[in-house]
Design an enzyme around this catalytic site. Structure first.
Site, mmCIF file in Angstrom:
data_model
loop_
_atom_site.group_PDB
_atom_site.id
_atom_site.type_symbol
_atom_site.label_atom_id
_atom_site.label_comp_id
_atom_site.label_asym_id
_atom_site.label_seq_id
_atom_site.Cartn_x
_atom_site.Cartn_y
_atom_site.Cartn_z
ATOM 1 N N SER A 15 47.145 9.365 1.526
ATOM 2 C CA SER A 15 47.249 8.141 0.730
ATOM 3 C C SER A 15 48.548 7.431 1.100
ATOM 4 C CB SER A 15 47.271 8.524 -0.760
ATOM 5 O OG SER A 15 47.624 7.427 -1.573
ATOM 6 N N TYR B 87 50.281 13.087 -8.446
ATOM 7 C CA TYR B 87 49.469 12.581 -7.326
ATOM 8 C C TYR B 87 50.356 12.353 -6.100
ATOM 9 C CZ TYR B 87 45.912 9.761 -4.911
ATOM 10 O OH TYR B 87 44.996 9.278 -3.990
HETATM 11 P P1 NAD Z 1 36.297 9.348 -5.763
HETATM 12 O O1 NAD Z 1 36.734 9.766 -7.116
HETATM 13 O O2 NAD Z 1 35.078 8.529 -5.612
HETATM 14 O O3 NAD Z 1 36.125 10.612 -4.782
HETATM 15 C C1 NAD Z 1 36.785 11.823 -4.949
HETATM 16 C C2 NAD Z 1 35.749 12.900 -4.750
HETATM 17 O O4 NAD Z 1 36.390 14.174 -4.794
HETATM 18 C C3 NAD Z 1 34.692 12.866 -5.858
HETATM 19 O O5 NAD Z 1 33.417 12.977 -5.285
HETATM 20 C C4 NAD Z 1 35.044 14.073 -6.697
HETATM 21 O O6 NAD Z 1 33.937 14.622 -7.349
HETATM 22 C C5 NAD Z 1 35.590 15.005 -5.617
HETATM 23 N N1 NAD Z 1 36.388 16.079 -6.203
HETATM 24 C C6 NAD Z 1 37.366 15.996 -7.127
HETATM 25 N N2 NAD Z 1 37.790 17.222 -7.460
HETATM 26 C C7 NAD Z 1 37.080 18.097 -6.704
HETATM 27 C C8 NAD Z 1 37.047 19.508 -6.586
HETATM 28 N N3 NAD Z 1 37.850 20.297 -7.318
HETATM 29 N N4 NAD Z 1 36.186 20.062 -5.702
HETATM 30 C C9 NAD Z 1 35.372 19.294 -4.961
HETATM 31 N N5 NAD Z 1 35.332 17.963 -5.037
HETATM 32 C C10 NAD Z 1 36.168 17.374 -5.908
HETATM 33 O O7 NAD Z 1 37.536 8.606 -5.132
HETATM 34 P P2 NAD Z 1 37.826 8.151 -3.627
HETATM 35 O O8 NAD Z 1 38.654 6.951 -3.765
HETATM 36 O O9 NAD Z 1 36.615 8.145 -2.807
HETATM 37 O O10 NAD Z 1 38.794 9.349 -3.162
HETATM 38 C C11 NAD Z 1 38.597 10.088 -1.971
HETATM 39 C C12 NAD Z 1 39.937 10.522 -1.428
HETATM 40 O O11 NAD Z 1 40.690 9.356 -1.073
HETATM 41 C C13 NAD Z 1 40.812 11.274 -2.444
HETATM 42 O O12 NAD Z 1 41.488 12.323 -1.775
HETATM 43 C C14 NAD Z 1 41.791 10.214 -2.898
HETATM 44 O O13 NAD Z 1 42.998 10.778 -3.356
HETATM 45 C C15 NAD Z 1 41.971 9.425 -1.621
HETATM 46 N N6 NAD Z 1 42.491 8.077 -1.827
HETATM 47 C C16 NAD Z 1 41.859 7.183 -2.644
HETATM 48 C C17 NAD Z 1 42.404 5.910 -2.819
HETATM 49 C C18 NAD Z 1 41.761 4.863 -3.703
HETATM 50 O O14 NAD Z 1 42.432 3.860 -4.026
HETATM 51 N N7 NAD Z 1 40.516 4.997 -4.103
HETATM 52 C C19 NAD Z 1 43.560 5.572 -2.128
HETATM 53 C C20 NAD Z 1 44.175 6.495 -1.300
HETATM 54 C C21 NAD Z 1 43.626 7.758 -1.152
#
Ligand code: NAD
Length: 239
Positions: free
Chosen positions: A124, A137
């Site tokens: 991130s 985070y």
């Molecule tokens: P999201 O919430 O749609 O996806 C996260 C996924 O991880 C979900 O499907 C959730 O069920 C799964 N998850 C959470 N805990 C888990 C566990 N213990 N075991 C297995 N799966 C688990 O959000 P996203 O935005 O698609 O996030 C995906 C990745 O991108 C994450 O690592 C997040 O930190 C990172 N990210 C997101 C953003 C943003 O703004 N959305 C920005 C930077 C980084």
């Protein structure tokens, strides 16, 4: 045909990555806690869907019966809170999913990964800078980048690369939740909250999941064979 694993494949960025690789003919396995969400991602594309919590050592190890060529540690979670109010359980939970989950996934992947393998962590912009109310985070995502940089030097001689993708604010369920949190805290609408969040981005907009997918596809490609230990910012110039 490459064998590709995406953790947290049931929604958001993970779903977009899994669908993009599957649509290009790769053999994709997606894992996540909710089987129905994984089946929705699959949508008849022939992906293998495996229920797995990335914090569970045995469940993660069981994903790797066969070697994968590309492993994308994408699962992640966040819940905004001021650090002085944060219960230890919440801290532990975020560190467990975001950091220990990547450790367990990559360690298990390395038991069978061959030369040419690709380890990619969904980090991130919070791996590169701090921000208020997201200390767990930010700490976890800085940890992920540290893990990537260290592991990259360990696996380099095996012809394996390990890199991090660092998106800013992406239009996914997690992005929506972040905007909801800001809306609640300041008593403003969801649209105003989103505008406030993206005001720190030079492009003044949310990142689309496909824009993150493009970075992942590059790092997984043969052309990226000499890119190792890198943090690839997908943030419109924010970081
Ligand atoms: P999201 O919430 O749609 O996806 C996260 C996924 O991880 C979900 O499907 C959730 O069920 C799964 N998850 C959470 N805990 C888990 C566990 N213990 N075991 C297995 N799966 C688990 O959000 P996203 O935005 O698609 O996030 C995906 C990745 O991108 C994450 O690592 C997040 O930190 C990172 N990210 C997101 C953003 C943003 O703004 N959305 C920005 C930077 C980084």
């Amino acid at each position: 045909m490459r064998r590709v694993l995406v953790t947290g494949g049931g929604s958001g960025i993970g779903r977009a990555i899994a669908q993009a690789f599957a649509d290009e003919g790769d053999a994709v396995t997606i894992s996540g806690r909710r089987k129905e969400a994984l089946e929705e991602t699959n949508g008849g594309r022939g992906m293998t869907c495996v229920a797995c919590d990335v914090t569970d050592e045995a469940q993660v190890a069981a994903l790797f019966g066969e070697p994968f060529d590309v492993v994308i540690a994408n699962a992640g979670a966040g819940a905004p809170m001021k650090m002085r109010d944060m219960p230890l359980a919440q801290w532990n939970s975020i560190i467990n999913v975001n950091l220990t989950g990547v450790f367990l996934t990559f360690r298990a992947a390395l038991q069978t990964m061959q030369t040419g393998g690709r380890l990619i962590a969904m980090a991130s912009t919070a791996s590169l800078q701090g921000g208020p109310n997201i200390s767990a985070y930010v700490a976890s995502k800085h940890g992920v980048l540290g893990l990537v940089r260290a592991l990259a030097t360990e696996v380099a001689r095996e012809g394996i690369t390990c890199n991090a993708v660092c998106p800013g604010f992406v239009d996914t369920p997690m992005g929506d939740a972040a905007a909801e949190g800001v809306a609640k805290r300041f008593g403003i609408s969801q649209e105003e909250a989103t505008a406030r969040i993206v005001s720190g981005n030079p492009m003044r907009r949310m990142i689309r999941p496909e824009e993150v997918v493009a970075a992942v596809k590059f790092l997984a490609s043969p052309e990226a064979s000499m890119v190792n230990g890198h943090a690839l910012s997908v943030s419109g110039g924010e970081v």
